[in-house]
Design an enzyme around this catalytic site. Structure first.
Site, PDB file in Angstrom:
ATOM      1  N   ASP A  32       0.913  -1.232  -0.019  1.00 18.35           N
ATOM      2  CA  ASP A  32      -0.048  -0.049  -0.040  1.00 18.35           C
ATOM      3  C   ASP A  32       0.890   1.140   0.051  1.00 18.35           C
ATOM      4  O   ASP A  32       1.348   1.798   1.226  1.00 18.35           O
ATOM      5  CB  ASP A  32      -0.907   0.026   1.230  1.00 18.35           C
ATOM      6  N   ASP A 217      -1.671   5.762  -5.300  1.00 12.94           N
ATOM      7  CA  ASP A 217      -1.988   4.978  -3.840  1.00 12.94           C
ATOM      8  C   ASP A 217      -2.328   3.316  -4.451  1.00 12.94           C
ATOM      9  O   ASP A 217      -3.451   3.113  -4.667  1.00 12.94           O
ATOM     10  CB  ASP A 217      -3.141   5.593  -3.349  1.00 12.94           C
TER      11      ASP A 217
HETATM   12  N1  LIG Z   1      -9.288   3.837   2.416  1.00 18.51           N
HETATM   13  C1  LIG Z   1      -8.169   3.500   2.212  1.00 18.51           C
HETATM   14  C2  LIG Z   1      -7.118   3.353   1.646  1.00 18.51           C
HETATM   15  C3  LIG Z   1      -5.957   4.166   1.130  1.00 18.51           C
HETATM   16  N2  LIG Z   1      -6.424   5.237   0.706  1.00 18.51           N
HETATM   17  N3  LIG Z   1      -4.891   3.585   0.983  1.00 18.51           N
HETATM   18  N4  LIG Z   1      -4.891   2.326   1.402  1.00 18.51           N
HETATM   19  C4  LIG Z   1      -6.260   2.179   2.093  1.00 18.51           C
HETATM   20  N5  LIG Z   1      -6.674   1.038   2.487  1.00 18.51           N
HETATM   21  C5  LIG Z   1      -5.611  -0.053   2.708  1.00 18.51           C
HETATM   22  C6  LIG Z   1      -6.344  -1.457   3.275  1.00 18.51           C
HETATM   23  C7  LIG Z   1      -7.810  -0.844   3.598  1.00 18.51           C
HETATM   24  C8  LIG Z   1      -7.642   0.478   3.002  1.00 18.51           C
END
Ligand SMILES: N#Cc1c(N)n[nH]c1N1CCCC1
Length: 328
Positions: A32, A217
């Protein structure tokens, strides 16, 4: 050195999972670039939360060390979250290895994580200033690894309904067309943030998004953009409606969707394929589909996996820039 792992899409490309070896235990995790905590499902969790997951077991690692007194609490924009305690262990991602990486052990996770049994935690790849560990903030895997990598970069090569790759320490130029276009990253927010002030629907004229900024992202499934972009885009799609019940714009599944081009750093228009903007059906019959481009009520747009499926992306912490080119 460098490290390369597969990035395997879950059903419907909701997220992409990659193998991470932590203290000798392999966990499939969600990389992420929009957050900065590495946390895992583990044997401290309630049995009901552990069910169906691969759970890291501290007792089975000979290299794990507890960081006594350290805790984490993370919440994401979609309302999901996790919290727990913290230790360190050796983390190996495709050969790139960090010997003392903070491993955040969830003792509580929200329902959406429990239900997603293919994912066993997150590897945060945004800047360490966003890490939530207290009392002492911890570094991300990339931050810890970068000085030992051949180049202080990692790349995301995510593919629609196909296996792609994340690579640390090298840029594989066989994976994109032409050369990468580089944009300056503003690290103040802790995200991989860049200027994105123009957009173009199909072959139409480029339009401005005043003060437009965006983050790259990988942890967000869709592309969340300024309402002006959403309105301009779906005005070109017959039958598109803002459907409060399902929470966004839907359109007939057989629509011919135009491409959406977005400015990256003022000198590159990243083309997002129209086909990729048909995200998923919302009805059993598969007649009504949910858009991969949706509105966000903020100036900070979130370019998630819908964009990554069209663009190879390099994250460069050497000079804090982001490189993009269409996939090969
Ligand atoms: N909402 C959201 C989000 C984000 N903006 N970047 N990563 C996210 N997540 C990682 C696991 C769940 C949500």
């Amino acid at each position: 050195g460098s490290g390369k792992v597969t990035a395997t899409p879950e059903q419907g490309d909701v997220e992409f999972l990659s193998p991470v070896i932590i203290g000798g235990q392999t966990m499939n995790m969600d990389f992420d670039s929009g957050s900065s905590d590495l946390w895992v499902f583990n044997t401290q969790l309630a049995a009901a939360s552990q069910a169906g997951h691969t759970n890291f077991d501290v007792a089975k690692s000979t290299t794990f060390k507890m960081l006594t007194g350290s805790t984490f609490t993370i919440s994401y924009g979609d309302g999901s979250g996790a919290a727990g305690n913290v230790g360190t262990d050796t983390v190996n991602i495709g050969g790139a290895t960090v010997t003392s990486q903070a491993i955040e052990l969830a003792t509580a996770v929200s329902a959406s994580f429990v239900q997603d049994t293919q994912s066993n935690g997150l590897v945060g790849l945004a800047f360490s200033k966003l890490n939530t560990v207290k009392p002492a903030q911890q570094k991300t895997f990339f931050d810890n690894a970068k000085d030992t990598l051949a180049m202080p970069v990692f790349t995301a090569d995510l593919r629609k309904a196909a296996v792609g790759a994340y690579e640390f320490g090298a840029i594989d130029s066989t994976k994109f067309n032409g050369s990468l276009s580089w944009a300056a990253v503003n690290t103040t927010s802790g995200f991989w943030q860049f200027s994105s002030q123009k957009f173009q629907v199909g072959t139409g004229t480029a339009m401005n998004v005043a003060g437009g900024q965006a983050i790259a992202d990988t942890g967000t499934t869709l592309m969340l953009v300024n309402a002006a972009v959403v309105n301009a885009y779906y005005s070109q799609v017959t039958g598109a409606v803002n459907n409060q019940t399902v929470g966004g714009v839907t359109f007939p599944c057989n629509s011919q969707l135009p491409d959406l081009s977005v400015d990256v750093g003022g000198n590159y228009m990243a083309v997002v394929r129209g086909d990729d903007i048909n995200f998923a059906p919302v009805d059993q019959a598969g007649t009504t589909c949910f858009g991969g481009v949706q509105a966000i009520a903020s100036n900070l747009q979130i370019y998630g996996d819908i964009m990554f499926k069209s663009q190879f992306v390099a994250f460069n912490n050497g000079n804090n820039s982001i490189g993009m080119a269409p996939h090969q």
